[in-house]
Design a protein around this motif. Structure first.
Motif, PDB file in Angstrom:
ATOM      1  N   ASP A   1       7.823   9.945   6.685  1.00  0.00           N
ATOM      2  CA  ASP A   1       8.697  11.365   7.699  1.00  0.00           C
ATOM      3  C   ASP A   1       7.135  12.447   8.040  1.00  0.00           C
ATOM      4  N   GLU A   2       6.544  13.059   8.403  1.00  0.00           N
ATOM      5  CA  GLU A   2       5.708  13.776   9.423  1.00  0.00           C
ATOM      6  C   GLU A   2       4.431  13.965   8.076  1.00  0.00           C
ATOM      7  N   SER A   3       5.341  14.469   6.405  1.00  0.00           N
ATOM      8  CA  SER A   3       4.823  14.798   5.738  1.00  0.00           C
ATOM      9  C   SER A   3       3.733  13.346   4.477  1.00  0.00           C
ATOM     10  N   ASN A   4       4.524  13.130   4.751  1.00  0.00           N
ATOM     11  CA  ASN A   4       3.952  11.936   2.985  1.00  0.00           C
ATOM     12  C   ASN A   4       3.156  10.352   4.290  1.00  0.00           C
ATOM     13  N   GLY A   5       2.660  10.770   5.455  1.00  0.00           N
ATOM     14  CA  GLY A   5       1.532  10.406   5.497  1.00  0.00           C
ATOM     15  C   GLY A   5       1.460   8.959   6.487  1.00  0.00           C
ATOM     16  N   PRO A   6       2.695   9.319   7.738  1.00  0.00           N
ATOM     17  CA  PRO A   6       3.283   8.463   8.785  1.00  0.00           C
ATOM     18  C   PRO A   6       1.726   7.523   9.684  1.00  0.00           C
ATOM     19  N   THR A   7       1.907   6.567   9.808  1.00  0.00           N
ATOM     20  CA  THR A   7       1.555   5.843  10.595  1.00  0.00           C
ATOM     21  C   THR A   7       0.940   6.243  11.572  1.00  0.00           C
ATOM     22  N   ARG A   8      -0.428   6.793  12.712  1.00  0.00           N
ATOM     23  CA  ARG A   8       0.371   6.878  13.952  1.00  0.00           C
ATOM     24  C   ARG A   8      -1.087   6.417  15.031  1.00  0.00           C
TER      25      ARG A   8
ATOM     26  N   ARG B  37       0.987  -1.051   0.082  1.00  0.00           N
ATOM     27  CA  ARG B  37      -0.278  -0.063   0.129  1.00  0.00           C
ATOM     28  C   ARG B  37       1.011   1.625   0.358  1.00  0.00           C
ATOM     29  N   SER B  38       0.553   1.948  -0.822  1.00  0.00           N
ATOM     30  CA  SER B  38       1.287   3.760  -0.826  1.00  0.00           C
ATOM     31  C   SER B  38      -0.149   4.922  -1.223  1.00  0.00           C
ATOM     32  N   PRO B  39      -0.347   5.916  -0.089  1.00  0.00           N
ATOM     33  CA  PRO B  39      -0.754   6.817  -0.352  1.00  0.00           C
ATOM     34  C   PRO B  39      -0.655   7.364  -1.002  1.00  0.00           C
ATOM     35  N   LYS B  40      -1.622   8.468  -2.035  1.00  0.00           N
ATOM     36  CA  LYS B  40      -1.270   9.089  -2.744  1.00  0.00           C
ATOM     37  C   LYS B  40      -1.305  10.286  -2.220  1.00  0.00           C
ATOM     38  N   ARG B  41      -1.134  11.039  -3.160  1.00  0.00           N
ATOM     39  CA  ARG B  41      -0.917  12.523  -2.388  1.00  0.00           C
ATOM     40  C   ARG B  41      -2.709  13.072  -2.493  1.00  0.00           C
ATOM     41  N   ASN B  42      -2.739  13.653  -0.598  1.00  0.00           N
ATOM     42  CA  ASN B  42      -3.831  14.411  -0.320  1.00  0.00           C
ATOM     43  C   ASN B  42      -5.109  13.551  -0.003  1.00  0.00           C
ATOM     44  N   ASN B  43      -4.037  12.408   0.182  1.00  0.00           N
ATOM     45  CA  ASN B  43      -4.989  10.698   0.306  1.00  0.00           C
ATOM     46  C   ASN B  43      -5.862  11.155   2.014  1.00  0.00           C
ATOM     47  N   ASN B  44      -7.409  10.530   1.594  1.00  0.00           N
ATOM     48  CA  ASN B  44      -8.034  10.969   2.813  1.00  0.00           C
ATOM     49  C   ASN B  44      -7.765   9.578   4.597  1.00  0.00           C
TER      50      ASN B  44
ATOM     51  N   GLY C 117      -3.410   3.915  12.809  1.00  0.00           N
ATOM     52  CA  GLY C 117      -3.813   4.929  11.487  1.00  0.00           C
ATOM     53  C   GLY C 117      -3.395   5.395  10.360  1.00  0.00           C
ATOM     54  N   GLY C 118      -3.280   5.580   9.118  1.00  0.00           N
ATOM     55  CA  GLY C 118      -2.750   6.116   8.556  1.00  0.00           C
ATOM     56  C   GLY C 118      -3.176   7.478   8.085  1.00  0.00           C
ATOM     57  N   THR C 119      -2.018   8.290   8.386  1.00  0.00           N
ATOM     58  CA  THR C 119      -2.003   9.953   7.949  1.00  0.00           C
ATOM     59  C   THR C 119      -2.613  10.513   6.888  1.00  0.00           C
ATOM     60  N   THR C 120      -2.772  12.391   6.001  1.00  0.00           N
ATOM     61  CA  THR C 120      -2.605  12.490   4.752  1.00  0.00           C
ATOM     62  C   THR C 120      -1.103  12.140   3.927  1.00  0.00           C
ATOM     63  N   ASN C 121      -0.759  12.390   2.989  1.00  0.00           N
ATOM     64  CA  ASN C 121       0.446  11.961   2.725  1.00  0.00           C
ATOM     65  C   ASN C 121       0.268  13.501   1.646  1.00  0.00           C
TER      66      ASN C 121
END
Length: 309
Positions: free
Chosen positions: A203-210, A166-173, A256-260
């Protein structure tokens, strides 16, 4: 590192997660990424599909390029039409059609509709069932350090449930805060775990796991403790790590994953394990492909739950 240290085992037990550094070197990551590019080309518009198309595979084997183009064009047109229609009635249980070896058009159309729904639902780039897509992925169910961590969480009787990327896209939900298990378990119970193998820096900018350290012992799921599952929990932390590291999770931890935000790649291979008493997401006894058998050993067959008891 041949085994987990006592400190690592204690940290995993108390906090429900563990970062294991440097399990993949840069050469291995390049090899994996090259194979993933090949898979995307091979699967075409159906990339990320849960299973595989028997008819499409036959067209590839026959080198029927024109017919394959027409076949994929039909899928693309069907997907465009479905973008205007509700697909909520397509049952995910129909995934069993992927593995029965039949190639009727009735089954194929149903597979197409399931794949279309999955693509609509997902805001991420995915490739599924890596077990059957090359020996290069065998490290994800063979690595002794990860198998030891699985035993520490689930016990000796475990199996690989699924192996996906899995790789989150830019500005994913952002994902809801969730656990990777359908119900709450006791504070001393654990039935599943997930090894997240980083192919890129996180890192903090590309959707890190929380995640919330220690929440695997709360004996409840996030919907029982949070009103809005996308909101920030006061006890959550964000995990940052380097390519080649593994974020190992007790699957009952809240996460949960965060926004990329940047759109920079953040590919993660997810090797998900469950206790043998529970069903798998990808049932290798049914879907294992003949060419995969050529590189599996007895331990692999046990981990993949192909060998009988």
């Amino acid at each position: 590192m041949d085994s987990l240290s006592p400190q690592q085992r204690e940290f995993l037990e108390i906090n429900g997660y563990l970062i294991i550094k440097g399990l993949l070197d840069s050469e291995k990551i390049r090899e994996l990424k090259h194979r993933l590019i090949e898979i995307r080309r091979h699967e075409g518009p159906r990339v990320g599909e849960y299973g595989y198309s028997k008819i499409r595979e036959d067209l590839i084997k026959q080198n029927s390029n024109f017919r394959l183009w027409g076949f994929d064009l039909f899928y693309t047109i069907l997907k465009f039409i479905c973008s205007f229609l509700p697909l909520t009635r397509i049952s995910i249980q129909s995934k069993s059609a992927y593995y029965n070896g039949q190639n009727s058009w009735k089954i194929e159309i149903r597979q197409m509709l399931i794949a279309i729904r999955e693509q609509f639902d997902s805001k991420d780039q995915r490739i599924c069932d890596l077990v059957n897509k090359g020996e290069v992925f065998s490290i994800f169910y063979r690595h002794p350090l990860i198998l030891e961590a699985v035993k520490n969480v689930v016990g000796e009787e475990f199996k690989l449930s699924s192996l996906n990327i899995r790789s989150p896209k830019r500005n994913n939900n952002p994902q809801d805060m969730h656990v990777d298990w359908p119900w709450a378990v006791g504070s001393d119970e654990s039935y599943a775990c997930n090894a997240l193998w980083l192919l890129d820096d996180m890192d903090e900018s590309n959707g890190p796991t929380r995640l919330i350290p220690g929440s695997h012992k709360w004996a409840k799921i996030p919907s029982e403790g949070m009103q809005y599952l996308k909101s920030t929990h006061p006890k959550e932390i964000q995990i940052t790590a380097k390519a080649g590291d593994v974020l190992f999770l007790n699957s009952h931890i809240w996460h949960g994953g965060t926004t990329n935000i940047t759109g920079n790649p953040r590919a993660i291979v997810q090797s998900y394990y469950v206790h043998k008493a529970h069903p798998s997401q990808q049932v290798q006894r049914n879907q294992i492909r003949s060419n995969t058998f050529s590189y599996l050993n007895d331990e692999d067959l046990r981990v993949l739950d192909i060998l009988g008891d």
